[in-house]
Design an enzyme around this catalytic site. Structure first.
Site, PDB file in Angstrom:
ATOM      1  NE  ARG A 253      -3.515  -2.269   2.836  1.00  0.00           N
ATOM      2  CZ  ARG A 253      -3.210  -3.389   3.474  1.00  0.00           C
ATOM      3  NH1 ARG A 253      -2.009  -3.518   4.024  1.00  0.00           N
ATOM      4  NH2 ARG A 253      -4.088  -4.369   3.577  1.00  0.00           N
ATOM      5  CE  LYS A 278      -7.923  -1.153   5.255  1.00  0.00           C
ATOM      6  NZ  LYS A 278      -8.609  -1.273   3.946  1.00  0.00           N
ATOM      7  CG  HIS A 345      -4.565   0.514  -3.635  1.00  0.00           C
ATOM      8  ND1 HIS A 345      -3.851   0.406  -2.464  1.00  0.00           N
ATOM      9  CD2 HIS A 345      -5.478  -0.495  -3.596  1.00  0.00           C
ATOM     10  CE1 HIS A 345      -4.307  -0.597  -1.743  1.00  0.00           C
ATOM     11  NE2 HIS A 345      -5.291  -1.172  -2.413  1.00  0.00           N
ATOM     12  NE  ARG A 348      -2.950  -4.057  -0.932  1.00  0.00           N
ATOM     13  CZ  ARG A 348      -2.431  -4.842   0.012  1.00  0.00           C
ATOM     14  NH1 ARG A 348      -1.125  -4.968   0.112  1.00  0.00           N
ATOM     15  NH2 ARG A 348      -3.210  -5.499   0.849  1.00  0.00           N
ATOM     16  CG  HIS A 371      -6.181  -9.238   1.859  1.00  0.00           C
ATOM     17  ND1 HIS A 371      -6.358  -9.696   0.572  1.00  0.00           N
ATOM     18  CD2 HIS A 371      -5.972  -7.896   1.750  1.00  0.00           C
ATOM     19  CE1 HIS A 371      -6.273  -8.688  -0.274  1.00  0.00           C
ATOM     20  NE2 HIS A 371      -6.037  -7.588   0.422  1.00  0.00           N
ATOM     21  CE1 TYR A 380      -6.413  -7.514  -6.333  1.00  0.00           C
ATOM     22  CE2 TYR A 380      -6.471  -8.750  -4.279  1.00  0.00           C
ATOM     23  CZ  TYR A 380      -6.300  -7.565  -4.954  1.00  0.00           C
ATOM     24  OH  TYR A 380      -6.018  -6.420  -4.269  1.00  0.00           O
TER      25      TYR A 380
END
Length: 406
Positions: A253, A278, A345, A348, A371, A380
C-alpha cells in the site's frame, strides 16, 4: 524575490496559520528558526498557531528576504468575524426538499468549524478524544472526524446527542438525494455516526433500525504487464522509480511504501518487514533480488542519502508524503499514455492478479497482501486470466463451424 503566502489551515482538529513558499534551502532554514512552528506533510506547508503573536513571528522572520502575501489569511479572518457577528439559526433541517430551488439542486457547502455551537464543538472534541483513546489510525480519525463534522455543520445549535433514529434516517436520505453522496461515503458517514452514538454516548442498539445503502460490487482496477512496463519507463528520477518498483514488486500500500525504513530491508532473509500495516498488522513479504540491487543502487547514488526512512523527504528528513507518491504515479501514467482511471494502489492490485496468473496459490497471496479474510483476496479471482484463457466463447465455435458471413 520569493513570496511567502499566509493562509488559514485547519489541521489536526485545530486552526493554524498555514505558511506556503517555494521549497528552497534558505526559506526552510528560516522557518525552522521560528519558535513553535511545525511542518505538515499532508498539507505540504509549515504552520503555526493562529494568533497575533504567531503572525508577528512569521512576518519578522521572512519580511527581509521575501514578499509576504497575507491576503488569504485576512480574507479568512474577515469571514470568520462576519459569521460570529451575524450568528446562526438555531434549527437545522434534514428534509429532502430543504433549500430546493426549481430545477436546481442545493449546492454542497463544506462545513465551517467556527460556526459550530459550543455543545457540538464539545461533542466533536469528545469524539476525537475517544477515537484516540481506542488507538484508531490517524487516517481513520481524520476521516471519521470529517464525516461527523459534516453533520454538525448542519445541526447548528441543535445538539447532536438529541438526534433520534428517525432524524438520522432523514439525514441519510438528505445527503444521498440532495448532496449526491455516493454509497461508499454514506457507509463511512454511518460508521462515524455509529461510533459517536455507541462508543461516545454508549447507546449500543441505536443503529439497529438504520438500513445501510447497498455498496456497488467493484472489481480491483489493475494494469496489464505492458502498461506496467510503459509506466516504469516513463519515470526518469531514480528515487521515484525505486518507490513504484517497490510498490509493484512487493504489493505494498502507498502508506506502507512511505513508512518503510532502511532497517526493514532484510537482505539476509530476503524479506521486507512491514510494520503496522492496515489494521496495525505486521507482516513480512518477499524481497526480490532484482529489487534489492535497485534499492542498493538508489541508496548509494541518491543525495541526500536517506538515514532512517527508505524514501525520505528532502527538506524535513521525515517519511515521504503520501500525496507526493500519488502524484508521481499520476504523472508517470499520463506520460505513458495510460488512459485507465487508476491510482498508485493499482500496482498492488496488479501484483496480486499477476501472481494468480502465474499460478501462485491464493492463500500465499493473502498472506503477502496482509488480508485478514480470504474473501478479500478472492476478488482477484474475478480479474485473473489464468482460468479465462481456457474458456472458448460459443461465438467462436459458431463462427468456425457454421462459416458465418462477414
Amino acid at each position: 524575490m520569493e513570496t511567502v503566502t499566509l493562509t488559514h489551515l485547519y489541521h489536526r482538529y485545530a486552526d493554524w496559520i498555514g505558511i506556503y513558499f517555494p521549497n528552497t534551502v534558505k526559506l526552510n532554514r528560516l522557518a525552522r528558526e521560528i519558535p513553535g512552528i511545525k511542518y505538515s506533510r499532508q498539507n505540504r506547508c509549515w504552520y503555526i498557531p493562529i494568533s497575533r503573536e504567531g503572525y508577528k513571528l512569521v512576518k519578522s522572520k521572512f519580511s527581509t528576504v521575501a514578499l509576504i502575501n497575507n491576503q488569504p489569511l485576512k480574507d479568512y479572518l474577515i469571514k470568520r468575524r462576519q459569521f460570529l457577528e451575524k450568528g446562526v439559526s438555531s434549527t437545522g433541517s434534514f428534509s429532502a426538499n430543504a433549500g430546493k430551488s426549481p430545477g436546481l439542486p442545493k449546492p454542497f457547502v463544506p462545513p465551517v468549524i467556527d460556526v459550530l455551537s459550543a455543545e457540538n464543538r464539545l461533542a466533536l472534541d469528545k469524539f476525537v478524544e475517544r477515537l484516540k483513546m481506542k488507538a484508531y489510525s490517524p487516517s481513520t480519525i481524520r476521516t471519521y472526524s470529517n464525516e461527523f463534522t459534516q453533520l454538525l455543520s448542519l445541526l447548528k445549535k441543535k445538539k447532536a446527542e438529541d438526534l433520534t433514529v428517525e432524524e438520522i434516517k432523514r439525514y441519510m436520505v438528505f445527503i444521498m438525494e440532495r448532496q449526491g453522496v455516493n454509497e461508499n461515503t454514506a457507509h463511512s458517514r454511518l460508521n462515524a455516526l455509529k461510533f459517536y452514538f455507541e462508543q461516545v454516548l454508549g447507546r449500543e442498539k441505536f443503529f439497529w433500525d438504520i438500513p445501510r445503502p447497498k455498496k456497488p460490487q467493484q472489481l480491483p482496477k489493475l494494469l496489464n504487464e505492458n502498461e506496467i512496463r510503459r509506466l516504469f519507463n516513463a519515470l526518469a528520477n531514480k528515487k521515484h522509480k525505486a518507490m513504484l518498483f517497490t510498490a509493484y514488486s512487493a504489493g505494498l500500500r502507498v502508506s506502507e511504501i512511505v513508512n518503510l525504513k532502511i532497517a526493514d530491508i532484510d537482505s539476509d532473509r530476503m524479506q521486507i518487514f512491514i510494520e503496522h500495516g492496515k489494521g496495525k498488522k505486521d507482516r513480512c513479504v518477499n524481497l526480490s533480488p532484482v529489487l534489492l540491487d535497485i534499492l542498493r543502487n538508489y541508496i548509494q547514488s541518491y543525495r541526500p542519502k536517506p538515514k532512517k526512512f527508505l524514501f525520505e523527504s528532502e527538506h524535513t528528513g521525515d517519511a515521504y508524503p503520501i500525496r507526493t507518491v500519488q502524484q508521481i504515479f499520476t504523472n508517470a501514467k499520463n506520460k505513458a499514455g495510460i488512459l485507465k482511471a487508476v491510482g498508485v494502489h493499482s500496482l498492488r492490485h496488479s501484483f496480486a492478479t499477476h501472481l494468480l496468473d502465474k499460478g501462485t496459490d491464493i492463500k500465499y497471496i493473502k498472506d503477502l497482501l496482509g488480508h485478514f479474510n480470504i474473501k478479500t483476496t478472492e476478488r482477484y479471482l474475478h480479474v485473473s486470466k489464468q482460468q479465462l484463457v481456457n474458456i472458448v466463447s460459443p461465438f467462436d465455435d459458431l463462427w468456425n463451424n457454421e462459416k458465418i458471413d462477414w
